[in-house]
Design a protein around this motif. Structure first.
Motif, PDB file in Angstrom:
ATOM      1  N   THR A  51       0.830  -1.210   0.000  1.00  0.00           N
ATOM      2  CA  THR A  51       0.000   0.000   0.000  1.00  0.00           C
ATOM      3  C   THR A  51       0.858   1.252   0.000  1.00  0.00           C
ATOM      4  OG1 THR A  51      -1.805  -1.141   1.146  1.00  0.00           O
ATOM      5  CG2 THR A  51      -1.780   1.262   1.263  1.00  0.00           C
ATOM      6  N   GLN A  52       1.909   1.266   0.815  1.00  0.00           N
ATOM      7  CA  GLN A  52       2.787   2.433   0.855  1.00  0.00           C
ATOM      8  C   GLN A  52       3.462   2.658  -0.493  1.00  0.00           C
ATOM      9  OE1 GLN A  52       3.184   4.514   3.800  1.00  0.00           O
ATOM     10  NE2 GLN A  52       3.838   5.770   2.071  1.00  0.00           N
ATOM     11  N   GLN A  53       3.856   1.591  -1.132  1.00  0.00           N
ATOM     12  CA  GLN A  53       4.489   1.705  -2.447  1.00  0.00           C
ATOM     13  C   GLN A  53       3.534   2.336  -3.461  1.00  0.00           C
ATOM     14  OE1 GLN A  53       5.829  -2.049  -4.008  1.00  0.00           O
ATOM     15  NE2 GLN A  53       6.614  -1.164  -5.901  1.00  0.00           N
ATOM     16  N   THR A  71      -0.425   7.712   4.226  1.00  0.00           N
ATOM     17  CA  THR A  71       0.598   6.830   4.745  1.00  0.00           C
ATOM     18  C   THR A  71      -0.033   5.499   5.093  1.00  0.00           C
ATOM     19  OG1 THR A  71       2.396   6.621   6.358  1.00  0.00           O
ATOM     20  CG2 THR A  71       0.318   7.487   7.171  1.00  0.00           C
ATOM     21  N   ALA A  72       0.757   4.446   5.080  1.00  0.00           N
ATOM     22  CA  ALA A  72       0.298   3.117   5.473  1.00  0.00           C
ATOM     23  C   ALA A  72       1.050   2.702   6.733  1.00  0.00           C
ATOM     24  CB  ALA A  72       0.538   2.112   4.356  1.00  0.00           C
ATOM     25  N   VAL A  73       0.318   2.153   7.709  1.00  0.00           N
ATOM     26  CA  VAL A  73       0.919   1.776   8.983  1.00  0.00           C
ATOM     27  C   VAL A  73       0.429   0.391   9.389  1.00  0.00           C
ATOM     28  CG1 VAL A  73       1.086   4.170   9.753  1.00  0.00           C
ATOM     29  CG2 VAL A  73      -0.935   2.824  10.358  1.00  0.00           C
ATOM     30  N   ARG A  74       1.247  -0.270  10.170  1.00  0.00           N
ATOM     31  CA  ARG A  74       0.854  -1.569  10.714  1.00  0.00           C
ATOM     32  C   ARG A  74       0.184  -1.335  12.063  1.00  0.00           C
ATOM     33  NH1 ARG A  74       3.571  -6.148  13.502  1.00  0.00           N
ATOM     34  NH2 ARG A  74       2.529  -8.062  12.773  1.00  0.00           N
ATOM     35  N   GLY A  75      -0.970  -1.952  12.274  1.00  0.00           N
ATOM     36  CA  GLY A  75      -1.686  -1.732  13.525  1.00  0.00           C
ATOM     37  C   GLY A  75      -2.773  -2.755  13.764  1.00  0.00           C
ATOM     38  N   ASP A  76      -3.283  -2.729  14.984  1.00  0.00           N
ATOM     39  CA  ASP A  76      -4.266  -3.681  15.469  1.00  0.00           C
ATOM     40  C   ASP A  76      -5.621  -2.991  15.555  1.00  0.00           C
ATOM     41  OD1 ASP A  76      -5.778  -5.515  16.870  1.00  0.00           O
ATOM     42  OD2 ASP A  76      -4.344  -5.788  18.497  1.00  0.00           O
TER      43      ASP A  76
END
Length: 236
Positions: A51-53, A71-76
């Motif tokens: 996604t960020q790419q 921006t794309a982030v990793r999260g719960d």
């Protein structure tokens, strides 16, 4: 291929949009192109990286308006890294059926929305999904797979339970339901000629958007649309 109707969700430039369980970013991309400040969130590292790419490619191609950000982030989903009442729009598309503690996920959505903010929740529709489950355990019974099938009343009840006001709803992707029934019937890991032919039809529809398939899907969505979409608002 969007499941959410952005006009119904009323996504506009300058808004903050949170795309939960973003996958490879299809909903985030459209919000970015509309001028929003987008945060695309997923637990999968590969999904976040992809996604960020693509968000970077959209920016490089000049497809995002001045002032937009993404921006794309990793999260719960059970512990969103977002302050209270800080988001104008939330999209939770085809993700809540994967979450054991879905009430906490709905609670988190309500927490981060601003008063007057809106959410679009999409889940597999009960009828088409039930057919898939009946035809194939491999379709859903795997790590990270679907653990429940929602009826619309259950989605609305969950939204109301966390203090949101459920509004309009619709169905989407009717042409995809028979494809998945076929996949489940022959084996989800197999692609015999009929499956490949149907897949080519879906790709043609996605890339060309011909009037014939668009008209057919619009007609069939209320009957066999694979996805249910419910919109809700946080009270002022």
């Amino acid at each position: 291929m969007l499941t959410v109707d952005y006009d119904r969700l009323d996504v506009r430039a300058g808004q903050t949009v949170l795309d939960l369980g973003c996958g490879e970013g299809r909903h985030a991309f459209e919000a970015y192109r509309r001028g929003a400040a987008v945060v695309a969130l997923d637990w999968g590292r590969d999904e976040v990286a992809t996604t960020q790419q693509w968000l970077g490619a959209i920016a490089a191609a000049g497809e995002a308006p001045v002032g937009a950000s993404a921006t794309a982030v990793r999260g719960d989903l059970l512990h969103l890294p977002v302050p209270d009442a800080s988001v104008d729009r939330v999209i939770a598309s085809e993700v809540l059926e994967h979450v054991p503690d879905d009430l906490t996920a709905f609670t988190e959505i309500a927490r981060v929305l601003k008063p007057g903010g809106r959410v679009a929740v999409t889940v597999p529709r009960y009828g088409p999904e039930r057919v898939c489950w009946a035809l194939s355990d491999a379709y859903h019974a795997n790590e990270g797979g679907h653990i429940r099938i929602y009826r619309e009343a259950e989605v609305r009840s969950r939204l109301a339970e966390v203090g949101l006001l459920p509004g309009s709803s619709h169905h989407a992707h009717a042409l995809h339901a028979p494809y998945w029934w076929l996949k489940c019937a022959v084996g989800v890991d197999r692609s015999p000629a009929p499956v490949r032919a149907y897949h080519r039809l879906l790709v043609w529809d996605l890339t060309e958007r011909p009037w014939l398939t668009r008209a057919a899907e619009k007609l069939l969505d209320p009957v066999i649309g694979k996805s249910l979409v419910v919109y809700a608002t946080k009270p002022w």
